[in-house]
Motif scaffolding. Structure first.
Motif, mmCIF file in Angstrom:
data_model
loop_
_atom_site.group_PDB
_atom_site.id
_atom_site.type_symbol
_atom_site.label_atom_id
_atom_site.label_comp_id
_atom_site.label_asym_id
_atom_site.label_seq_id
_atom_site.Cartn_x
_atom_site.Cartn_y
_atom_site.Cartn_z
ATOM 1 N N UNK A 1 0.820 -1.198 0.000
ATOM 2 C CA UNK A 1 0.000 0.000 0.000
ATOM 3 C C UNK A 1 0.856 1.250 0.000
ATOM 4 N N UNK A 2 0.165 2.395 -0.013
ATOM 5 C CA UNK A 2 0.853 3.679 -0.019
ATOM 6 C C UNK A 2 0.129 4.672 0.862
ATOM 7 N N UNK A 3 0.104 5.914 0.433
ATOM 8 C CA UNK A 3 -0.481 6.973 1.255
ATOM 9 C C UNK A 3 -1.996 6.840 1.432
ATOM 10 N N UNK A 4 -2.627 5.992 0.627
ATOM 11 C CA UNK A 4 -4.060 5.767 0.813
ATOM 12 C C UNK A 4 -4.339 4.959 2.078
ATOM 13 N N UNK A 5 -3.328 4.308 2.648
ATOM 14 C CA UNK A 5 -3.405 3.514 3.882
ATOM 15 C C UNK A 5 -4.416 2.372 3.726
ATOM 16 N N UNK A 6 -3.923 1.192 3.341
ATOM 17 C CA UNK A 6 -4.830 0.070 3.070
ATOM 18 C C UNK A 6 -5.436 -0.508 4.350
ATOM 19 N N UNK A 7 -6.605 -1.103 4.189
ATOM 20 C CA UNK A 7 -7.234 -1.791 5.315
ATOM 21 C C UNK A 7 -7.986 -0.851 6.239
ATOM 22 N N UNK A 8 -8.181 -1.307 7.466
ATOM 23 C CA UNK A 8 -8.966 -0.516 8.409
ATOM 24 C C UNK A 8 -8.158 0.676 8.916
ATOM 25 N N UNK A 9 -8.860 1.653 9.472
ATOM 26 C CA UNK A 9 -8.225 2.899 9.896
ATOM 27 C C UNK A 9 -7.287 2.673 11.077
ATOM 28 N N UNK A 10 -6.073 3.200 10.993
ATOM 29 C CA UNK A 10 -5.124 3.036 12.091
ATOM 30 C C UNK A 10 -5.287 4.105 13.168
ATOM 31 N N UNK A 11 -4.817 3.779 14.345
ATOM 32 C CA UNK A 11 -4.731 4.751 15.422
ATOM 33 C C UNK A 11 -3.493 5.619 15.251
ATOM 34 N N UNK A 12 -2.402 4.997 14.803
ATOM 35 C CA UNK A 12 -1.123 5.684 14.629
ATOM 36 C C UNK A 12 -0.535 5.306 13.281
ATOM 37 N N UNK A 13 0.002 6.301 12.588
ATOM 38 C CA UNK A 13 0.802 6.061 11.384
ATOM 39 C C UNK A 13 2.192 6.639 11.637
ATOM 40 N N UNK A 14 3.196 5.815 11.460
ATOM 41 C CA UNK A 14 4.574 6.334 11.448
ATOM 42 C C UNK A 14 5.042 6.323 10.005
ATOM 43 N N UNK A 15 5.470 7.474 9.496
ATOM 44 C CA UNK A 15 5.908 7.595 8.100
ATOM 45 C C UNK A 15 7.216 8.368 8.089
ATOM 46 N N UNK A 16 8.328 7.660 7.934
ATOM 47 C CA UNK A 16 9.633 8.321 7.979
ATOM 48 C C UNK A 16 10.365 8.164 6.659
ATOM 49 N N UNK A 17 10.950 9.271 6.219
ATOM 50 C CA UNK A 17 11.804 9.292 5.028
ATOM 51 C C UNK A 17 11.041 8.868 3.761
ATOM 52 N N UNK A 18 9.770 9.210 3.705
ATOM 53 C CA UNK A 18 8.964 8.845 2.537
ATOM 54 C C UNK A 18 8.502 10.048 1.720
ATOM 55 N N UNK A 19 8.565 11.259 2.274
ATOM 56 C CA UNK A 19 8.041 12.428 1.570
ATOM 57 C C UNK A 19 9.128 13.329 0.987
ATOM 58 N N UNK A 20 10.380 12.995 1.217
ATOM 59 C CA UNK A 20 11.459 13.860 0.739
ATOM 60 C C UNK A 20 11.502 13.953 -0.778
#
Length: 260
Positions: free
Chosen positions: A94-113
């Motif tokens: 998956x990607x930024x659409x966040x697959x599956x059920x809604x998370x409580x926390x998303x950690x996203x590091x070094x992906x938007x540079x």
């Protein structure tokens, strides 16, 4: 649905995200313990799932039934990580659409540079739209060995906090952390912008605090924060700030203080 985003270089390494994980456990531990569905997603873990495994171990110390899902846009990386699946730990494409059920926390590091600023804002909005109502995102950038890092804390309203973190021997002055600013701020580090003014004032406080370096860089960091809080709205109390966080090489302040 086709995953949203592009494949990253995938660079990773042991303990690269330890500082952010430690902050997440301390600052949002209460949220994790109280949630009905404590699902955490690690977005863009890279060529190796090592940092997802570390996140799982660290957050399981906060709550034993917590679930972590590593998310990667590259199917080969997901296939390689599948050997590490275990109860409470999974990997998914998956990607930024966040697959599956809604998370409580998303950690996203070094992906938007790798994206233009406008796209970074758009992907923030996409990720926050997928959060649970009281959920949070920790989005940031760190050096290859994790000795310099900056991350944003977001919720469904948007960015709320900005945290700077460094190994004490990893910087000569605080503005060295400017290279790790989020994509939405890094191009604003120029005279006339508030983030530039903040880093300039922090460097000045760091220089004035030089005598405290005789007691170690930790004491110099704390003293610089004490001076800086007189002119900037630093978080000075738990869980985001104060001596307990500063002594770890962290400094947090409201996002609104840096964006006019």
């Amino acid at each position: 649905m086709r995953p949203v985003g592009a494949i990253t270089r995938g660079t990773t390494g042991h303990n690269r995200l330890r500082r952010a994980d430690r902050w997440l456990a301390a600052v949002h531990g209460g949220l994790l313990r109280a949630a009905a569905d404590p699902l955490v997603m690690d977005l863009g873990y890279g060529a190796s799932p090592v940092t997802t495994l570390e996140l799982f171990a660290r957050l399981r110390a906060v709550r034993r039934d917590l679930q972590v899902v590593g998310v990667e846009i590259d199917p080969e990386r997901v296939a390689a990580a599948s050997a590490f699946r275990r109860p409470g730990l999974d990997f998914r494409r998956g990607g930024f659409e966040i697959p599956g059920r809604s998370p409580l926390v998303i950690r996203a590091f070094n992906v938007l540079r790798q994206y233009p600023e406008a796209e970074a804002w758009r992907y923030w909005e996409l990720m926050t739209s997928r959060l649970q109502p009281d959920g949070v995102i920790v989005e940031g950038t760190c050096s290859e060995i994790g000795h310099r890092a900056v991350w944003v804390g977001l919720d469904r309203r948007g960015p709320q906090t900005l945290t700077f973190a460094a190994r004490f021997n990893g910087i000569d002055r605080p503005s060295d952390l400017a290279e790790r600013l989020p994509k939405t701020l890094i191009h604003r580090n120029v005279p006339g912008e508030r983030v530039h003014a903040f880093l300039t004032d922090w460097d000045r406080a760091w220089a004035v605090s030089a005598p405290f370096g005789a007691y170690g860089a930790r004491q110099r960091w704390i003293q610089a924060a004490l001076l800086l809080k007189d002119s900037w709205p630093l978080h000075t109390g738990a869980p985001f700030g104060g001596t307990a966080r500063w002594r770890l090489g962290e400094l947090s302040l409201p996002w609104s203080a840096l964006v006019s």
